[in-house]
Scaffold this active site. Structure first.
Site, PDB file in Angstrom:
ATOM      1  N   VAL A   6       1.099  -3.956   3.732  1.00  0.00           N
ATOM      2  CA  VAL A   6       1.025  -5.274   4.357  1.00  0.00           C
ATOM      3  C   VAL A   6       2.290  -6.123   4.131  1.00  0.00           C
ATOM      4  O   VAL A   6       2.393  -7.212   4.669  1.00  0.00           O
ATOM      5  CB  VAL A   6      -0.237  -6.079   3.933  1.00  0.00           C
ATOM      6  N   LYS A  40       0.558   3.455  -2.928  1.00  0.00           N
ATOM      7  CA  LYS A  40      -0.595   4.357  -3.109  1.00  0.00           C
ATOM      8  C   LYS A  40      -0.179   5.830  -3.012  1.00  0.00           C
ATOM      9  O   LYS A  40      -0.844   6.708  -3.553  1.00  0.00           O
ATOM     10  CB  LYS A  40      -1.682   4.031  -2.075  1.00  0.00           C
ATOM     11  N   SER A  99       0.796  -1.241   0.000  1.00  0.00           N
ATOM     12  CA  SER A  99       0.000   0.000   0.000  1.00  0.00           C
ATOM     13  C   SER A  99       0.819   1.277   0.000  1.00  0.00           C
ATOM     14  O   SER A  99       0.265   2.357  -0.239  1.00  0.00           O
ATOM     15  CB  SER A  99      -0.912   0.031   1.223  1.00  0.00           C
ATOM     16  N   TYR A 146      -2.788  -2.441 -10.444  1.00  0.00           N
ATOM     17  CA  TYR A 146      -2.779  -2.263  -8.988  1.00  0.00           C
ATOM     18  C   TYR A 146      -1.916  -3.341  -8.295  1.00  0.00           C
ATOM     19  O   TYR A 146      -1.091  -3.031  -7.431  1.00  0.00           O
ATOM     20  CB  TYR A 146      -4.225  -2.269  -8.456  1.00  0.00           C
ATOM     21  N   TYR A 155      -4.651   3.220   7.811  1.00  0.00           N
ATOM     22  CA  TYR A 155      -6.006   2.644   7.873  1.00  0.00           C
ATOM     23  C   TYR A 155      -6.695   3.060   9.173  1.00  0.00           C
ATOM     24  O   TYR A 155      -6.595   4.194   9.598  1.00  0.00           O
ATOM     25  CB  TYR A 155      -5.968   1.114   7.732  1.00  0.00           C
TER      26      TYR A 155
END
Ligand code: GLU
Length: 304
Positions: A258, A66, A63, A188, A240
């Protein structure tokens, strides 16, 4: 480098701190990773760097990618991006579906999976070869041409991307994404599989500590107000449903993945990356968070 002693002390004190979480299980290729690996790298704006631990090992940034894709999309779209994705913490897990229905297919922020899929969809309109463009962007930011996708992890994630496919399809029903779902998911999964070590990762985030300018090349990566906004988003949404706790404990904008990496930025000063693959229940590296908490405590500086 001035942070060498502090970082060494933290590394020594947390070196044995394992067994309190699990490496990511839902992507088979990630579940095989040695959980005890640990490395820390700090880079400052004067060109100083210090690394300790398993610094020659690469891990998939997941992530954390991102942030790169958001920078690329923001550069071209500016505020138009916010028609399709929000800027609020989600308070839900990274791959949650539930909020999307209530909020009519507009993801809360670009750092949860749904939001990142929207950003990837935008990159498909902006670049002829988005996969190549993402890799080039990362290489340019860390000054290392030897950064690649990890094909094994990308393939493994692709095979098990049921939830991400669900999120993308659901958003397509609202018109939030426009391209072919399979291609969005492929790009992605590849961006998540980009492999870096903590040093290249820390270097690649220095532009966010430097008002949007890469200090090594002196090239502007994003506008200074975009850098400010991206830091604000990392602070409020980067971990998150643990973003509030991270801000409370660490006091820096940061982004986790992760794969066990976390990178954080101290604007005007430095970037720091930690890798420790065991995750807590929120999907964040618990030893990574402990490391960063001790770091800002020891140096006595944060954004607050
Ligand atoms: N590739 C992961 C996924 O889409 C990224 C999640 C993360 O790093 O938090 O599930």
């Amino acid at each position: 480098m001035v942070y060498e002693n502090v970082v060494t002390k933290i590394y020594e004190s947390l070196k044995q701190e394992t067994g309190k979480g699990r490496v990511a299980q839902y992507i088979p290729a990630l579940s095989k990773i040695d959980p005890n690996q640990y490395s820390i790298s700090v880079c400052d704006l004067e060109g100083g760097t210090f690394s300790i631990g398993d610094t020659d090992k690469r891990f998939t940034i997941q992530s954390i990618s991102k942030v790169f894709t958001l920078a690329m999309a923001s550069k071209h779209l500016g505020d138009k991006l916010w028609d399709s994705v929000g800027r609020e913490p989600s308070g839900t897990s990274f791959n949650s579906l539930i909020q999307l229905e209530q909020e009519r297919g507009i993801p809360r922020n670009p750092f949860i999976n749904a939001g990142a899929l929207v950003v990837t969809d935008k990159l498909m309109s902006l670049y002829n070869k988005p996969k190549k463009a993402i890799l080039e962007f990362v290489r340019e930011n860390c000054g290392d041409q030897d950064i690649y996708y990890n094909n094994e992890v990308a393939k493994s994630e692709l095979e098990f991307s049921y939830r991400n496919v669900a999120l993308a399809n659901f958003m397509k029903s609202f018109g939030t994404v426009e391209h072919n779902i399979e291609t969005i998911i492929d790009i992605y999964c590849n961006q998540c599989s980009i492999s870096m070590n903590t040093l290249t990762l820390a270097k690649s985030f220095l532009f966010l500590a430097n008002g949007g300018v890469n200090p090594a090349t002196e090239q502007r990566v994003v506008k200074s107000r975009t850098a400010k906004r991206m830091n604000a988003l990392m602070l409020t949404c980067g971990l998150y449903n643990e973003s509030g706790d991270f801000a409370y404990r660490v006091g820096l904008p940061g982004k986790s993945g992760v794969g066990g990496g976390i990178v954080a930025v101290l604007p005007g000063k430095l970037s720091i990356a930690v890798w420790s693959p065991e995750l807590n229940v929120n999907g964040n590296s618990y030893r990574g968070i402990d490391t960063l908490e001790q770091f800002t405590t020891e140096i006595g500086i944060s954004v607050f």
